[in-house]
Write an enzyme that holds these catalytic residues in place. Structure first.
Site, PDB file in Angstrom:
ATOM      1  N   GLY A  50      -5.145   8.389   4.046  1.00  9.53           N
ATOM      2  CA  GLY A  50      -5.568   9.751   4.347  1.00  9.53           C
ATOM      3  C   GLY A  50      -4.454  10.681   4.764  1.00  9.53           C
ATOM      4  O   GLY A  50      -4.690  11.865   5.023  1.00  9.53           O
ATOM      5  N   GLY A  53       2.447   5.183   4.253  1.00  8.09           N
ATOM      6  CA  GLY A  53       1.797   5.888   5.354  1.00  8.09           C
ATOM      7  C   GLY A  53       0.348   5.477   5.447  1.00  8.09           C
ATOM      8  O   GLY A  53      -0.208   4.839   4.548  1.00  8.09           O
ATOM      9  N   HIS A  70       0.861  -1.193   0.000  1.00  8.76           N
ATOM     10  CA  HIS A  70       0.000   0.000   0.000  1.00  8.76           C
ATOM     11  C   HIS A  70       0.892   1.237   0.000  1.00  8.76           C
ATOM     12  O   HIS A  70       1.680   1.458   0.920  1.00  8.76           O
ATOM     13  CB  HIS A  70      -0.888   0.007   1.249  1.00  8.76           C
ATOM     14  N   LYS A  72      -0.697  10.894   0.631  1.00 12.00           N
ATOM     15  CA  LYS A  72       0.258  10.326  -0.345  1.00 12.00           C
ATOM     16  C   LYS A  72      -0.132  10.679  -1.780  1.00 12.00           C
ATOM     17  O   LYS A  72       0.713  11.121  -2.568  1.00 12.00           O
ATOM     18  CB  LYS A  72       0.328   8.800  -0.173  1.00 12.00           C
ATOM     19  N   ASP A 114      -1.791   3.971  -4.817  1.00 11.78           N
ATOM     20  CA  ASP A 114      -2.595   3.140  -3.919  1.00 11.78           C
ATOM     21  C   ASP A 114      -1.997   1.752  -3.715  1.00 11.78           C
ATOM     22  O   ASP A 114      -1.674   1.366  -2.598  1.00 11.78           O
ATOM     23  CB  ASP A 114      -4.038   3.023  -4.414  1.00 11.78           C
ATOM     24  N   ARG A 152      16.636  14.703  13.153  1.00 11.04           N
ATOM     25  CA  ARG A 152      16.846  16.087  12.712  1.00 11.04           C
ATOM     26  C   ARG A 152      18.153  16.257  11.948  1.00 11.04           C
ATOM     27  O   ARG A 152      18.327  17.221  11.218  1.00 11.04           O
ATOM     28  CB  ARG A 152      16.818  17.029  13.924  1.00 11.04           C
TER      29      ARG A 152
END
Length: 315
Positions: A158, A155, A140, A161, A179, A245
């Protein structure tokens, strides 16, 4: 059930010529990518004959066969034409021997021809079969080509992506799959991704629906497949999350037997994900070329600490 490729599909995809067996193409299947170039078999030795493989006859084999008597040729070809033999493949636009044609007709085994040299033909067919017969899995996500680098966006549903992929396409990059991404291992170091046929060139945008990227943005906005070189995982911003970071925390995700580099990008309102992903792609390529900004920073920091330490000692 193991993957199979019909001889009909192989012929159509590679635009080969059919000498014999047009009606048998859909009934014969290849389930191994190895190709046999019969050599010792032509002398009559069949103890270890790989009958399940495509039998490739080149100039050397054809010249040797021509030196045999007709009866001997028939005997050899009858032994080669086993029920599990998918097809005979002849290179260099060579004409199959009459005895081979007769035996192939009797045993319903297609004879296929190509104008390519034998070695090139063997490589072409082996690569094609490796791809078609490879074990596949569905992931996915969204696969995009950014500056020539295949990047898989993953991810939760919603997270944005597809919308990010649309923005990347508008910025001149290319969509491979939205998808669902079909992936397979090409070799020990390479994972290839492509779209399921039903989703080819399509992108789903919530509130708009399904759009055809090639129709709206042109053929240059799509690719049929791509190596997956980097995975970028998008996740909703968590104020308590511990995000990298400096870029020194290298992550990897195992896909089949290949460890693919991975980074996690937090998503929150106001972040331009398309630009962030573009920069991630450029930074990834820069690292592959030997330029690592994180290492440069750490080296500069170590140098500064050493200089301050020396100054303190002098004081």
């Amino acid at each position: 059930m193991e993957n199979q490729v019909s001889v009909k599909q192989l012929v159509e995809d590679n635009e080969f010529k059919v000498f014999v067996g047009e009606g048998d193409l859909a009934n014969k299947f290849v389930d191994v990518s190895d190709i046999s170039r019969p050599g010792i078999e032509l002398t009559g030795y069949f103890d270890y004959y790989p009958a399940e493989r495509i039998q490739l006859l080149g100039q050397t084999e054809t010249a040797y066969i021509a030196g045999l008597g007709s009866k001997r040729r028939t005997q050899i070809f009858q032994q080669m034409a086993q029920p599990q033999t998918p097809m005979f493949l002849v290179s260099r636009d060579l004409t199959p021997a009459d005895e081979l044609i007769q035996v192939a007709k009797e045993q319903h085994i297609p004879i296929i021809g190509s104008k390519l040299p034998t070695t090139r033909l063997s490589s072409l067919v082996t690569e094609y079969l490796d791809q078609q017969l490879a074990q596949r899995q569905s992931i996915h996500g969204v696969l995009v080509d950014i500056y020539g680098i295949g990047i898989l966006l993953t991810g939760d549903s919603g997270v944005g992506k597809s919308e990010t992929a649309l923005e990347l396409v508008k910025r001149g990059h290319r969509l491979i799959a939205d998808d669902r991404v079909e992936v397979y291992q090409q070799d020990e170091k390479t994972i290839i991704g492509e779209a399921p046929k039903i989703l080819n060139h399509l992108l789903e945008i919530r509130g708009v629906g399904i759009i055809d990227v090639m129709t709206l943005f042109g053929a240059g906005a799509v690719r049929s497949d791509s190596e997956i070189e980097l995975i970028i995982h998008l996740e909703q911003w968590d104020p308590k999350g511990n995000y990298d970071r400096l870029g020194s925390g290298e992550q990897r995700q195992l896909v089949f037997d290949v460890e693919v580099p991975k980074i996690t990008v937090p998503v929150k309102v106001g972040r331009n994900l398309a630009i962030i992903i573009e920069v991630a792609a450029m930074n990834f390529r820069s690292r592959k070329m030997g330029f690592d900004a994180t290492k440069t920073f750490e080296d500069n920091l170590s140098k500064l600490i050493q200089e301050n330490s020396d100054t303190d000692k002098e004081g």
